[in-house]
Write a protein that holds these residues in place. Structure first.
Motif, short mmCIF file in Angstrom:
data_model
loop_
_atom_site.label_atom_id
_atom_site.label_comp_id
_atom_site.label_asym_id
_atom_site.label_seq_id
_atom_site.Cartn_x
_atom_site.Cartn_y
_atom_site.Cartn_z
N ASN A 134 37.68 25.24 55.28
CA ASN A 134 38.81 25.93 55.75
C ASN A 134 38.92 26.94 54.40
OD1 ASN A 134 39.02 25.61 58.31
ND2 ASN A 134 40.64 23.95 57.88
N GLY A 135 39.17 28.28 54.51
CA GLY A 135 39.47 29.18 53.34
C GLY A 135 38.42 29.55 52.32
N SER A 136 36.96 29.10 52.62
CA SER A 136 35.83 29.31 51.74
C SER A 136 35.46 30.78 51.76
CB SER A 136 34.69 28.18 52.26
OG SER A 136 34.38 28.45 53.53
N GLY A 137 35.86 31.54 52.91
CA GLY A 137 35.63 33.10 52.97
C GLY A 137 34.41 33.33 53.95
N LYS A 138 34.34 32.43 54.90
CA LYS A 138 33.43 32.74 56.06
C LYS A 138 33.83 34.07 56.86
CE LYS A 138 33.91 28.70 57.85
NZ LYS A 138 34.93 28.03 57.07
N SER A 139 35.14 33.92 57.32
CA SER A 139 35.75 35.15 58.06
C SER A 139 35.96 36.32 57.20
CB SER A 139 37.21 34.92 58.56
OG SER A 139 37.02 33.81 59.64
N THR A 140 36.15 36.27 55.91
CA THR A 140 36.14 37.66 55.02
C THR A 140 34.75 37.98 54.78
OG1 THR A 140 37.93 36.66 53.81
CG2 THR A 140 36.79 38.06 52.68
N1 ATP Z 1 44.90 39.11 54.69
C1 ATP Z 1 44.94 38.35 53.45
N2 ATP Z 1 45.59 38.30 52.51
C2 ATP Z 1 45.54 37.70 51.52
N3 ATP Z 1 44.56 36.45 51.39
C3 ATP Z 1 43.99 36.53 52.55
C4 ATP Z 1 43.92 37.34 53.71
N4 ATP Z 1 42.96 36.91 54.49
C5 ATP Z 1 42.14 35.85 54.10
N5 ATP Z 1 42.86 35.47 52.77
C6 ATP Z 1 42.49 34.17 51.93
O1 ATP Z 1 41.19 34.43 51.90
C7 ATP Z 1 40.45 32.82 51.64
C8 ATP Z 1 39.18 33.05 52.59
O2 ATP Z 1 39.86 33.14 54.09
P1 ATP Z 1 38.79 33.03 55.33
O3 ATP Z 1 39.57 33.25 56.48
O4 ATP Z 1 37.58 34.08 54.99
O5 ATP Z 1 38.07 31.73 55.06
P2 ATP Z 1 37.14 30.95 55.97
O6 ATP Z 1 36.25 30.29 55.56
O7 ATP Z 1 36.78 31.81 57.25
O8 ATP Z 1 38.43 30.03 56.70
P3 ATP Z 1 38.66 29.23 58.15
O9 ATP Z 1 37.37 28.19 58.34
O10 ATP Z 1 40.09 28.53 57.80
O11 ATP Z 1 38.65 30.28 59.17
C9 ATP Z 1 41.60 32.15 52.03
O12 ATP Z 1 42.18 31.56 50.86
C10 ATP Z 1 42.61 32.99 52.73
O13 ATP Z 1 43.95 32.45 52.56
#
Ligand code: ATP
Length: 387
Positions: free
Chosen positions: A55-61
């Motif tokens: 979680n939070g590794s940046g996949k959705s970003t």
């Molecule tokens: N709009 C935003 N403003 C500030 N920080 C953000 C925003 N969106 C995401 N983040 C941060 O960016 C980091 C990556 O988030 P992301 O959603 O890309 O991770 P993920 O790997 O998809 O996580 P998950 O498995 O929980 O969906 C996290 O630390 C999150 O808190």
């Protein structure tokens, strides 16, 4: 014939190095609050790449940036030779012109449009006439099994039905790249299997270039040619799915690489292995005999014996023990190459309690028997792997 097959792209994915004008090339550096994503990801035409990570590794970003939903600070993204993002040159193609289909946890359908109009929206934006777009939409809805729901608005659809409409919508634009962001994440346990089966078939049978974010290692196993593992906004590991799971180098990959997998072809009794053996198991979904498949079971489902066991287990394998790994409450016994056993038994794991290890008195080099009940083995159709 499976109607989805007609989406299959002519021309098999090419092997070897990816040319700049082919597939997806993405170099992205971007901030979200304090978080920094700094990655390079390539996807060949027709390839399915799974992005895994905590979680939070940046996949959705990453997916949001590729889809054109976030503006990155420093990035260059090309798809099929078209430049979608080039921050240095001031290029940022808007989301609806990228020819990228995005499917996320929530179906996110337009509430005021019926299912058909939701699906027709993309083709309309791409310049198709009203009738043509409606016909495309109707076809796509039929292909995901919800043709009869075409006139309903999203409020009158179940979660699973809405997600099928969303799949049809993502595919209606004939995307050059399909982005799947945990598409089963929000579905309840009853709805998820059918939607998963539809989507697996789409991805497996059509040669659709796809980047898939998932928390489920089984989705990665059955769908992905390659895995990319992210941690703290960086790629920590990538490679062919089987290789990453067999020899994980990152802590995250090691944690998910816990399943026993046997590749082969689907058979009436379960799985036929390349050496002519059979793994008895239960098909997870419709799978035709001879289709590439993988038998999957948990190491905790494997019973370990010193002598060949009698009785009910259908799968009984002679193995030579390669090693013992303590894993929390259990000890993982790992099979090595065995002179008496099938070649695919090498690497299989059995989790047993420390008490059982002591009782069996086993050590590396010992000849043992692994036994697994057929009911503990699920057989999943897989993508024909690229070579
Ligand atoms: N709009 C935003 N403003 C500030 N920080 C953000 C925003 N969106 C995401 N983040 C941060 O960016 C980091 C990556 O988030 P992301 O959603 O890309 O991770 P993920 O790997 O998809 O996580 P998950 O498995 O929980 O969906 C996290 O630390 C999150 O808190």
């Amino acid at each position: 014939m499976n109607p989805l097959r007609r989406w299959r792209r002519p021309g098999a994915p090419s092997g070897g190095a990816l040319r700049p004008e082919e597939g997806l090339h993405a170099r992205v550096t971007t901030h979200r609050g304090d978080f920094v994503l700094d990655v390079a990801v390539d996807v060949a035409p027709g390839e399915v790449v799974a992005v895994l990570g905590p979680n939070g590794s940046g996949k959705s970003t990453l997916l949001g940036t590729l889809a054109g939903l976030h503006a990155p600070e420093d990035a260059r993204v090309t798809l099929g030779g078209r430049t979608l993002t080039d921050t240095a040159a001031g290029i940022a193609v808007p989301a609806h012109r990228r020819r990228i289909g995005l499917l996320s946890q929530q179906a996110l359908l337009f509430p005021h449009l019926c299912a058909r109009d939701n699906v027709a929206f993309g083709p309309r934006c791409a310049g198709r006439g009203r009738r043509t777009a409606a016909a495309i939409a109707q076809d796509r809805l039929a292909e995901v099994g919800v043709a009869e729901l075409a006139d309903r608005r999203p409020a009158a659809l179940s979660g699973g039905q809405a997600q099928r409409v969303a799949i049809a919508r993502a595919l209606a634009v004939e995307p050059d790249l399909l982005l799947l962001d945990e598409p089963f994440g929000a579905l309840d346990v009853d709805a998820a299997p059918a939607v998963r089966s539809v989507l697996r078939r789409v991805v497996r049978d059509t040669g659709q270039t796809t980047l898939l974010v998932t928390h489920d290692v089984l989705d990665a196993v059955v769908l992905a040619d390659r895995l990319v593992v992210l941690a703290d906004g960086a790629v920590v590991e990538q490679g062919p799915t089987a290789e990453v799971l067999a020899r994980p180098r990152s802590a995250f990959a090691a944690r998910i690489a816990g399943l026993d997998l046997v590749p082969g072809a689907a058979a009436p009794e379960g799985l036929a292995t390349p050496d002519g053996g059979t793994v008895h198991g239960v098909a997870s979904e419709d799978v035709a005999p001879g289709e590439p498949a993988v038998a999957v079971f948990a190491p905790s489902a494997v019973a370990v014996h010193r002598e060949r066991p009698g009785g009910s287990p259908r799968n009984v394998l002679p193995v030579r023990l390669a090693g013992l790994e303590p894993r929390g409450e259990v000890v993982r016994l790992r099979a090595g190459p065995s002179p008496g056993g099938p070649p695919w038994a090498e690497g299989l794991a059995a989790d047993v309690t420390p008490a059982a290890v002591a009782e069996l008195g086993v050590g590396p080099g010992d000849d043992l028997w692994f036994a697994v009940k057929a009911t503990e083995v699920s057989v999943h159709p897989v993508r024909r792997r690229r070579t």
